[in-house]
Write a protein that holds these residues in place. Sequence first.
Motif, PDB file in Angstrom:
ATOM      1  N   THR A  91     -13.625 -41.075 -88.972  1.00 20.43           N
ATOM      2  CA  THR A  91     -15.315 -41.184 -89.539  1.00 20.43           C
ATOM      3  C   THR A  91     -15.332 -42.030 -89.917  1.00 20.43           C
ATOM      4  N   HIS A  92     -14.861 -42.456 -91.866  1.00 18.64           N
ATOM      5  CA  HIS A  92     -15.200 -42.966 -92.845  1.00 18.64           C
ATOM      6  C   HIS A  92     -14.890 -43.615 -93.005  1.00 18.64           C
TER       7      HIS A  92
ATOM      8  N   LEU B 263     -16.558 -34.057 -96.964  1.00 17.23           N
ATOM      9  CA  LEU B 263     -15.917 -35.343 -97.500  1.00 17.23           C
ATOM     10  C   LEU B 263     -16.163 -36.518 -97.129  1.00 17.23           C
TER      11      LEU B 263
ATOM     12  N   ASP C 173      -2.848 -35.975 -96.858  1.00 18.28           N
ATOM     13  CA  ASP C 173      -2.276 -34.019 -96.152  1.00 18.28           C
ATOM     14  C   ASP C 173      -1.423 -33.457 -96.620  1.00 18.28           C
TER      15      ASP C 173
ATOM     16  N   ALA D  84      -7.515 -41.317 -97.923  1.00 19.32           N
ATOM     17  CA  ALA D  84      -7.268 -39.700 -98.286  1.00 19.32           C
ATOM     18  C   ALA D  84      -5.505 -39.246 -98.213  1.00 19.32           C
TER      19      ALA D  84
ATOM     20  N   ARG E 288      -8.879 -37.530 -88.145  1.00 15.34           N
ATOM     21  CA  ARG E 288     -10.817 -37.880 -87.817  1.00 15.34           C
ATOM     22  C   ARG E 288     -11.038 -38.126 -88.933  1.00 15.34           C
ATOM     23  N   LEU E 289     -11.059 -37.753 -90.319  1.00 17.80           N
ATOM     24  CA  LEU E 289     -11.703 -38.167 -91.040  1.00 17.80           C
ATOM     25  C   LEU E 289     -11.215 -39.794 -91.686  1.00 17.80           C
ATOM     26  N   CYS E 290     -10.768 -39.608 -91.764  1.00 15.70           N
ATOM     27  CA  CYS E 290      -9.871 -41.505 -91.365  1.00 15.70           C
ATOM     28  C   CYS E 290     -10.525 -42.073 -90.410  1.00 15.70           C
TER      29      CYS E 290
ATOM     30  N   ILE F 198     -15.660 -32.263 -92.162  1.00 20.54           N
ATOM     31  CA  ILE F 198     -15.788 -33.927 -92.647  1.00 20.54           C
ATOM     32  C   ILE F 198     -17.162 -34.796 -92.846  1.00 20.54           C
TER      33      ILE F 198
END
Length: 236
Positions: free
Chosen positions: A61-62, A35, A46, A44, A57-59, A32
Amino acid sequence: MTDQDLKPYLAAAAANLTYNAPLGRERAADLIRRLAPTGASWRALDLGCGSGELLLRLCATHGIAGDGVESDADAVARARLRATELGVADRVTFHSVNAATWDRPADLVVNIGAGHIWGDTTQALAALHRLTLPGGRLLFAGGFYQATPSDRVRETFGELPDLSGLTRLTVDAGFRPLHVAVSTLAEWDDFESDWRAGIEHLRTPGARAFADQRRDEYLDGYRDVLGFGWLVLTPA
């Protein structure tokens, strides 16, 4: 066993996992971090996202939006529930469709253990290159042989390259590798154990027989033979 026979077992296994791959907490956090978007408007994507945990979690977090694409309607339902739990349902959308039909590129693309959607690894990487915007990132993860497989293992998993060969395939597809790593044996052991434990929760003779079969296949066959590579790539 038919695919229909297997469906409840596979669903039970997946429901007991955070990630349906040999991916531990520390590696997930590291990926993460690697990226992180380089632009404010990044989105993003997937493809073959399963229950969508890494995408979410990517979305989260960022602070970016994203799309998850998955043909399994039950997995999509779990993903939407999880999006609500994480407070990102307003910007992460899940689509219950065949990922091979998806044609909208994104800045940050994820494909974990789902290259089979397009056929073989070469075909998958060609499709993913078309779907990764210039200057973007692709997280591609998939199997490779880290030791010579037995005939039985090769029959189960087919012809796979070694890690170097897998990396060369990404370069041939038009990517530059930014980070190459592999799942540890501990990550594999945890994944396989948790996968089987989900099936054990069904507490039926058939489920236990299936879990026994999987345990034997792993411990007597592909443990420390089948590797899983994590490659962060950018279009050349």
